[in-house]
Design a protein around this motif. Sequence first.
Motif, PDB file in Angstrom:
ATOM      1  N   THR A 215       1.013  -1.328  -0.026  1.00  0.00           N
ATOM      2  CA  THR A 215       0.246  -0.059   0.006  1.00  0.00           C
ATOM      3  C   THR A 215       0.767   1.246   0.028  1.00  0.00           C
ATOM      4  O   THR A 215       0.625   2.198  -0.682  1.00  0.00           O
ATOM      5  CB  THR A 215      -0.972  -0.135   1.274  1.00  0.00           C
ATOM      6  OG1 THR A 215      -1.621  -1.222   1.184  1.00  0.00           O
ATOM      7  CG2 THR A 215      -1.685   1.329   1.392  1.00  0.00           C
ATOM      8  N   VAL A 216       2.053   1.215   0.909  1.00  0.00           N
ATOM      9  CA  VAL A 216       2.773   2.495   0.900  1.00  0.00           C
ATOM     10  C   VAL A 216       3.685   2.613  -0.269  1.00  0.00           C
ATOM     11  O   VAL A 216       3.641   3.763  -0.799  1.00  0.00           O
ATOM     12  CB  VAL A 216       3.728   2.239   2.106  1.00  0.00           C
ATOM     13  CG1 VAL A 216       4.960   3.164   1.819  1.00  0.00           C
ATOM     14  CG2 VAL A 216       3.239   2.411   3.529  1.00  0.00           C
ATOM     15  N   SER A 217       4.209   1.413  -1.010  1.00  0.00           N
ATOM     16  CA  SER A 217       4.726   1.607  -2.417  1.00  0.00           C
ATOM     17  C   SER A 217       3.649   2.157  -3.396  1.00  0.00           C
ATOM     18  O   SER A 217       3.927   2.961  -4.086  1.00  0.00           O
ATOM     19  CB  SER A 217       4.983   0.083  -2.834  1.00  0.00           C
ATOM     20  OG  SER A 217       5.932  -0.216  -1.902  1.00  0.00           O
ATOM     21  N   TYR A 218       2.387   1.731  -3.538  1.00  0.00           N
ATOM     22  CA  TYR A 218       1.328   2.388  -4.506  1.00  0.00           C
ATOM     23  C   TYR A 218       1.119   3.838  -4.209  1.00  0.00           C
ATOM     24  O   TYR A 218       0.801   4.485  -4.970  1.00  0.00           O
ATOM     25  CB  TYR A 218       0.277   1.383  -4.570  1.00  0.00           C
ATOM     26  CG  TYR A 218       0.425   0.365  -5.567  1.00  0.00           C
ATOM     27  CD1 TYR A 218       0.365   0.438  -6.994  1.00  0.00           C
ATOM     28  CD2 TYR A 218       0.906  -0.971  -5.309  1.00  0.00           C
ATOM     29  CE1 TYR A 218       0.712  -0.344  -7.981  1.00  0.00           C
ATOM     30  CE2 TYR A 218       0.936  -1.902  -6.181  1.00  0.00           C
ATOM     31  CZ  TYR A 218       0.979  -1.639  -7.551  1.00  0.00           C
ATOM     32  OH  TYR A 218       1.359  -2.639  -8.537  1.00  0.00           O
ATOM     33  N   CYS A 219       1.279   4.090  -2.672  1.00  0.00           N
ATOM     34  CA  CYS A 219       0.797   5.548  -2.480  1.00  0.00           C
ATOM     35  C   CYS A 219       1.969   6.349  -3.294  1.00  0.00           C
ATOM     36  O   CYS A 219       1.657   7.364  -3.810  1.00  0.00           O
ATOM     37  CB  CYS A 219       0.857   5.818  -1.235  1.00  0.00           C
ATOM     38  SG  CYS A 219      -0.779   5.145  -0.178  1.00  0.00           S
ATOM     39  N   TYR A 220       3.061   6.099  -2.909  1.00  0.00           N
ATOM     40  CA  TYR A 220       4.127   6.708  -3.746  1.00  0.00           C
ATOM     41  C   TYR A 220       4.181   6.710  -5.486  1.00  0.00           C
ATOM     42  O   TYR A 220       4.442   7.619  -5.901  1.00  0.00           O
ATOM     43  CB  TYR A 220       5.611   6.185  -3.465  1.00  0.00           C
ATOM     44  CG  TYR A 220       6.074   6.791  -2.132  1.00  0.00           C
ATOM     45  CD1 TYR A 220       6.396   7.998  -1.712  1.00  0.00           C
ATOM     46  CD2 TYR A 220       5.966   5.792  -0.854  1.00  0.00           C
ATOM     47  CE1 TYR A 220       6.940   8.546  -0.528  1.00  0.00           C
ATOM     48  CE2 TYR A 220       6.338   6.299   0.424  1.00  0.00           C
ATOM     49  CZ  TYR A 220       6.774   7.687   0.650  1.00  0.00           C
ATOM     50  OH  TYR A 220       7.220   8.212   1.648  1.00  0.00           O
TER      51      TYR A 220
END
Length: 310
Positions: A215-220
């Motif tokens: 999720t963090v990766s896709y937020c960036y």
Amino acid sequence: MAGCNQTFINEFTLQGFPGSREVQILYFVVFLVIYILTILTNSMIIIIVCINKNLHNPMYFFLSNFAFLEIWYPTVTIPKMLSSFLTGNKAISYRSCIVQLYSFCFLASMEYILLTVMAFDRYIAICYPLQYGTIMNSRLCKKLAIGSWTGGFLNGWALSIPAFMFSFCESNELSHFFCDMLPLMKLASPDTVGYVVIFICNGWILVILPLLLITVSYCYIIVTILRLPSATGRMKAFSTCVSHLTVVLLFFGTVIFIYLRLNPMQSYKADKAVSVIFLTITPLLNPLIYSLRNKDMLRALSRSWSKISS
């Protein structure tokens, strides 16, 4: 779990799917076709990536690892299920049940980790495109792949070890089509409740942590894509993530429904259907999702087919 007389069980009976002999034969044909297609499509991805130099990059390296995983994932459960459909023998020995449980936990854990690694690869490719080749070099890719398999191996033990400690009541009827942890827990005696808690806590950690990292990766990734000046550039960047994101939603959605609900010991009629999607349909859909939505893969497939035809 009420008190019960503990006994040593040599084998379990998998209830599987009810139905007449004709219905069982129909199940056999359907699942056999699904299994064969799963093996063929995932093997096709591995072969195409190996023989096409244009696909020798980190994204397709991890994709071929993922396809190899998806070959073994249904192999753990489907052959036994096919045998029970054909012969009517639904018994499975205690040792075979434990081996099947461990293999399932190992491969499931491996999939969590590998999907996280693939999200990291997309994060580097989109957020740091100029440094992508330097960061995601062959040495790092190999280390990430080896780490994924090693992590899956160790996590498989962490999830399945509680089953070795279970003592069972007199019933040996597993309300499932394979040896899963939750049905085994329901047969276990009350004094194994501590191991149940350990399994559920491990399950939450091993699912939520990879999902959080993805999720963090896709937020960036989304923030970076939205900053691109052209609509064409945004569409092209996002298209490289759609396949992976679709697989993540399918995989984690089914896992969370089965294992991470508020009361995992409570059974629902949809459990077996969701498990079928999780163990048989998803491994078949994954290569189709990656192939049909990927122009590079389609071009490589077309070139390979042309060479074979000529």
